[in-house]
Design a protein around this motif. Structure first.
Motif, PDB file in Angstrom:
ATOM      1  N   ARG A  23       1.034  -1.243   0.042  1.00 61.07           N
ATOM      2  CA  ARG A  23       0.142   0.055  -0.083  1.00 61.07           C
ATOM      3  C   ARG A  23       1.020   1.444   0.042  1.00 61.07           C
ATOM      4  O   ARG A  23       0.513   2.012  -0.655  1.00 61.07           O
ATOM      5  CB  ARG A  23      -0.994  -0.085   1.204  1.00 61.07           C
ATOM      6  N   GLU A  24       2.043   1.200   0.714  1.00 58.93           N
ATOM      7  CA  GLU A  24       3.047   2.401   0.828  1.00 58.93           C
ATOM      8  C   GLU A  24       3.316   2.678  -0.630  1.00 58.93           C
ATOM      9  O   GLU A  24       3.412   3.710  -1.034  1.00 58.93           O
ATOM     10  CB  GLU A  24       3.870   2.059   1.740  1.00 58.93           C
ATOM     11  N   ILE A  62       0.755   4.217  -2.644  1.00 58.28           N
ATOM     12  CA  ILE A  62       0.638   5.698  -2.274  1.00 58.28           C
ATOM     13  C   ILE A  62       1.847   6.502  -2.872  1.00 58.28           C
ATOM     14  O   ILE A  62       1.676   7.429  -3.650  1.00 58.28           O
ATOM     15  CB  ILE A  62       0.716   6.062  -0.861  1.00 58.28           C
ATOM     16  N   ARG A  63       3.188   5.897  -2.643  1.00 66.44           N
ATOM     17  CA  ARG A  63       4.257   6.745  -3.314  1.00 66.44           C
ATOM     18  C   ARG A  63       4.101   6.822  -4.982  1.00 66.44           C
ATOM     19  O   ARG A  63       4.346   7.832  -5.637  1.00 66.44           O
ATOM     20  CB  ARG A  63       5.661   6.098  -2.954  1.00 66.44           C
ATOM     21  N   GLN A  64       3.695   5.933  -5.492  1.00 64.71           N
ATOM     22  CA  GLN A  64       3.485   5.743  -6.922  1.00 64.71           C
ATOM     23  C   GLN A  64       2.560   6.593  -7.429  1.00 64.71           C
ATOM     24  O   GLN A  64       2.500   7.435  -8.433  1.00 64.71           O
ATOM     25  CB  GLN A  64       3.149   4.193  -7.464  1.00 64.71           C
ATOM     26  N   SER A  65       1.233   6.882  -6.780  1.00 64.20           N
ATOM     27  CA  SER A  65       0.043   7.793  -6.810  1.00 64.20           C
ATOM     28  C   SER A  65       0.511   9.306  -6.782  1.00 64.20           C
ATOM     29  O   SER A  65       0.094   9.915  -7.499  1.00 64.20           O
ATOM     30  CB  SER A  65      -0.919   7.508  -6.001  1.00 64.20           C
ATOM     31  N   PRO A 113       0.120   0.555  -9.860  1.00 65.90           N
ATOM     32  CA  PRO A 113      -0.344   1.419  -8.818  1.00 65.90           C
ATOM     33  C   PRO A 113      -1.729   0.980  -8.268  1.00 65.90           C
ATOM     34  O   PRO A 113      -2.047   1.170  -6.879  1.00 65.90           O
ATOM     35  CB  PRO A 113      -0.293   2.876  -9.585  1.00 65.90           C
ATOM     36  N   ILE A 114      -2.573   0.976  -9.302  1.00 63.90           N
ATOM     37  CA  ILE A 114      -4.254   0.576  -8.669  1.00 63.90           C
ATOM     38  C   ILE A 114      -4.238  -0.723  -7.840  1.00 63.90           C
ATOM     39  O   ILE A 114      -4.576  -0.608  -6.691  1.00 63.90           O
ATOM     40  CB  ILE A 114      -4.940   0.637  -9.986  1.00 63.90           C
ATOM     41  N   LEU A 134      -2.621   0.099  -4.340  1.00 62.99           N
ATOM     42  CA  LEU A 134      -3.588   0.866  -3.484  1.00 62.99           C
ATOM     43  C   LEU A 134      -4.707   0.328  -3.141  1.00 62.99           C
ATOM     44  O   LEU A 134      -5.136   0.352  -1.826  1.00 62.99           O
ATOM     45  CB  LEU A 134      -3.936   2.094  -4.453  1.00 62.99           C
TER      46      LEU A 134
END
Ligand code: ATP
Ligand code: MG
Lengths: 408, 250
Positions: A314-315, A318-321, A401-402, A405
């Motif tokens: 998840r981290e 988040i960083r990718q987003s 990324p999706i 997340l």
């Protein structure tokens, strides 16, 4: 992302999970410490051996008694005799001197001190020179002493201390077996060479050994048997040639062939190379053990990093987003793996260097810590970290990324 | 008066998940434009493709077919790293689930995008200063060192808004930003978004609440992967077919 920022993130991640970070590093710590300690032990052993070899004296050929490979009846007649030494001295070109040795084990007494199984070494006048030992007090025995079978003794340093303590031994009488001997000298400390402790022996004229300690029926027929002849040779002469001459001479005197010989001829060089190959084998064994533990440490890092990547999916999302590229993510996890192994490596160096000193102090093995082993261990730890960190880092970089997340 | 320029334009965007028999067509041809300074709401039943569309608009995933143009740049064929740069420089994403980094202060969460901004002479102090100002804007000036678990849901979402704004995005994308919040906190979030809109920020937001949608300029209704209709300031434009939709300004 700048390397300094990657460093900071990695450092924070390591600190956020101290216990897991430590467990991850444990393999590397053990691996690095193992490399340093093991190299220190083998370097210590080599240093000891090379010192012993230089103290063996130079340009020596060792002729030793051995059992004949003849039939059972011949067993008793095996081995060198005293006259062989004189024959070598006279019959072989390039021989500077010969020294003869025969030993016995006796009980030694002085006043109320009694020592069992003391090695009594009967030898000749050249002994101190070929074995590189020095007289500390008194004198060594002479050819005259030997010819007249004088009941005299020279003591090794620790033997003198055990028998006499602080009393001056010179001029005192000790009882060896049933024979009284006058102490005429004490050797300076020499230490051990191989398995022999030079300081714990008593040195007496070889003629006295023949007369009092090893008389035999056989001696009256063939001559007095001896254990060893040291042949000091002219360094300019061809060593192989001298060895061949000695072998031919003894084969003829003993009426044997080279295959059934009751003696063996070796050189200093033979001993050095045997010991060198032993330490080389020892060293490569240690290198393997240390290398394997480093690899196990690396696999440990890979394991934990893979778990870490999963846990931090998840981290990563988040960083990718917010704009982290696959390279950024890869760099982050690679830096973390590298940092773990570098910190582990540093701790391993402390443990390894400390452990080497403690091991050297607590055991009778010597340890020599070398800078090169520290650099080698540390360098391999870093390489192991990078190598085993790459796969998990790459897994992290390739996350979508999706999906990352959405990961719970 | 010149027309405000188009911030985003999608041309026949489709998205198909999976392959073969189990494939799902989540989007079946979306054509829409959003102009600078607009506040657009997206509504539609569950599974109609709202999130899928937001992910594509947010450059978090790529359309299966069709073109997508942000701020004049066609991003349909960019690779992962290039898309990451677009997300970083041009877009701000607000998620229903906040998506803050755990055990990381509000300030560090807000500055997170700056970490991935590739700029010479990046000034860390200036970034921190800006993040503080952003947290001030969302009313969290006194909470900058708090970690997410020390903040309420509404406060966490406000941190997320500050994070979305840190790089001055051309478009803020919000997928049900009030979905996890009670009505009071939700109202606070909407007030902040309206304030940002008033200051000129372009926003596209998914919502299930018609009252919230009614306060935006336009509401785009999705049904089954297609634009069903668009409500303009209370005026409804019915889309009869694909062809028409393509030429309409949505
Ligand atoms: N990763 C995926 N793999 C396969 N199908 C998916 C995936 N993501 C979404 N879908 C499907 O695509 C369709 C649209 O999903 P999407 O999440 O966009 O809906 P939504 O409008 O956001 O719904 P909700 O209001 O419930 O959030 C759904 O049928 C969903 O099952
Ligand atoms: Mg959704």
């Amino acid at each position: 992302m700048k390397p300094s920022e990657a460093m900071r993130i990695a450092w924070e991640a390591i600190l956020k999970n101290k216990i897991r970070s430590f467990l991850t590093m444990l393999g590397i710590i053990i691996g690095v410490a193992a490399v340093i300690i093991m190299v220190a032990i083998s370097a210590g052993t080599e240093a000891t051996i090379s010192e012993q070899i230089t103290s063996l004296g130079s340009n020596l050929v060792f002729v030793q008694s051995s059992f004949s490979r003849g039939g059972p009846g011949q067993m008793a007649s095996g081995g060198l005799v005293y006259d062989d030494a004189a024959a070598i001295q006279d019959g072989v070109n390039g021989v500077v001197s010969v020294v003869v040795e025969q030993n016995s084990s006796e009980t030694v007494k002085f006043s109320d001190v009694s020592l069992d199984e003391v090695e009594i070494l009967g030898t000749t006048t050249g002994f101190p020179s070929v074995r590189d030992v020095e007289i500390a007090t008194g004198r060594y025995f002479t050819d005259t002493d030997i010819d007249r079978k004088k009941k005299v003794a020279v003591l090794g340093s620790s033997m003198a201390e055990e028998l006499f303590g602080t009393t001056d031994p010179i001029g005192q009488y000790i009882t060896v077996g049933t024979t009284k001997l006058a102490v005429i000298g004490v050797f300076a400390e020499k230490g051990s060479v191989g398995n022999t402790d030079y300081d714990a022996r008593i040195y007496i004229p070889i003629s006295v050994v023949f007369q009092k300690f090893t008389p035999s029926m056989f001696a009256r027929i063939m001559g007095d048997s001896i254990r060893m002849i040291y042949v000091e040779v002219d360094p300019d002469e061809n060593l192989d040639n001298i060895i061949t001459q000695i072998e031919l001479l003894l084969v003829k005197r003993h009426d044997v062939t080279l295959d059934t010989a009751d003696f063996s001829v070796t050189t200093q060089q033979d001993i050095i190379s045997t010991q060198e190959s032993t330490t080389a084998a020892f060293r490569s064994l240690l290198a393997w053990v240390a290398g394997v533990s480093l690899i196990v440490g690396g696999i440990g890092i890979m394991n934990i990093m893979l778990v870490s990547v999963t846990e931090r999916t998840r981290e990563i999302g988040i960083r990718q987003s917010v704009g982290a590229t696959p390279d950024d993510i890869r760099m982050q996890f690679l830096t973390e793996a590298l940092l773990l192994s570098i910190v582990g490596g540093l701790i391993g160096i402390v443990v390894g260097v400390g452990g080497s000193y403690i091991f050297g102090a607590l055991s009778d093995m010597r340890t020599v810590v070398s800078l090169s082993s520290i650099l080698l261990a540390f360098g391999s730890a870093a390489i192991v970290g990078a190598f085993f960190g790459y796969y998990p880092a790459n897994q992290a970089a390739q996350l979508d990324p999706i999906e990352a997340l959405r990961y719970e | 008066m010149t027309e405000p320029h188009k911030i985003i334009e999608t041309i026949d965007i489709t998205k198909v998940y999976g392959m073969g028999d189990i494939s799902v067509a989540a989007l079946k041809g979306i054509n829409m434009q959003i102009k600078a300074g607009e506040f657009v709401a997206i509504m539609g039943p569950s599974g109609s493709g709202k999130s899928t569309l937001m992910h594509i608009l947010g450059c978090l995933s790529r359309p299966t077919t069709g073109r997508y143009i942000i701020d004049g740049e066609d991003v349909s064929n960019l690779d992962k790293a290039q898309l990451a740069h677009v997300r970083n420089k041009k877009l701000g994403f607000i998620f229903q689930a906040y998506n803050l980094l755990a055990r990381t202060s509000a300030l560090r969460n807000v500055t997170l995008p700056l970490l991935y901004t590739h700029e010479e002479n990046k000034n860390i102090e200036a970034g921190d200063e800006k993040a503080r100002a952003m947290l001030e804007v969302v009313g969290l000036g006194d909470r900058i060192h708090h970690q997410p678990h020390e903040l309420s849901g509404g406060q966490q979402q406000r941190v997320a808004i500050a994070r979305a704004l840190i790089n001055d995005p051309v478009l803020v994308i919000a997928d049900e930003p009030t979905g996890n919040l009670d009505s009071h906190s939700g109202e606070e979030i909407m007030n902040i978004l309206h304030k940002l809109h008033a200051q000129g920020t372009t926003i596209v937001m998914v919502t299930h609440d018609p009252k919230i949608a009614a306060h935006t300029q336009r509401t785009v209704h999705l049904i089954d992967g297609l634009v069903d209709n668009i409500v303009h300031n209370g005026r409804t434009t019915l889309m009869s077919s694909h062809e028409e939709a393509r030429h309409e300004t949505v």
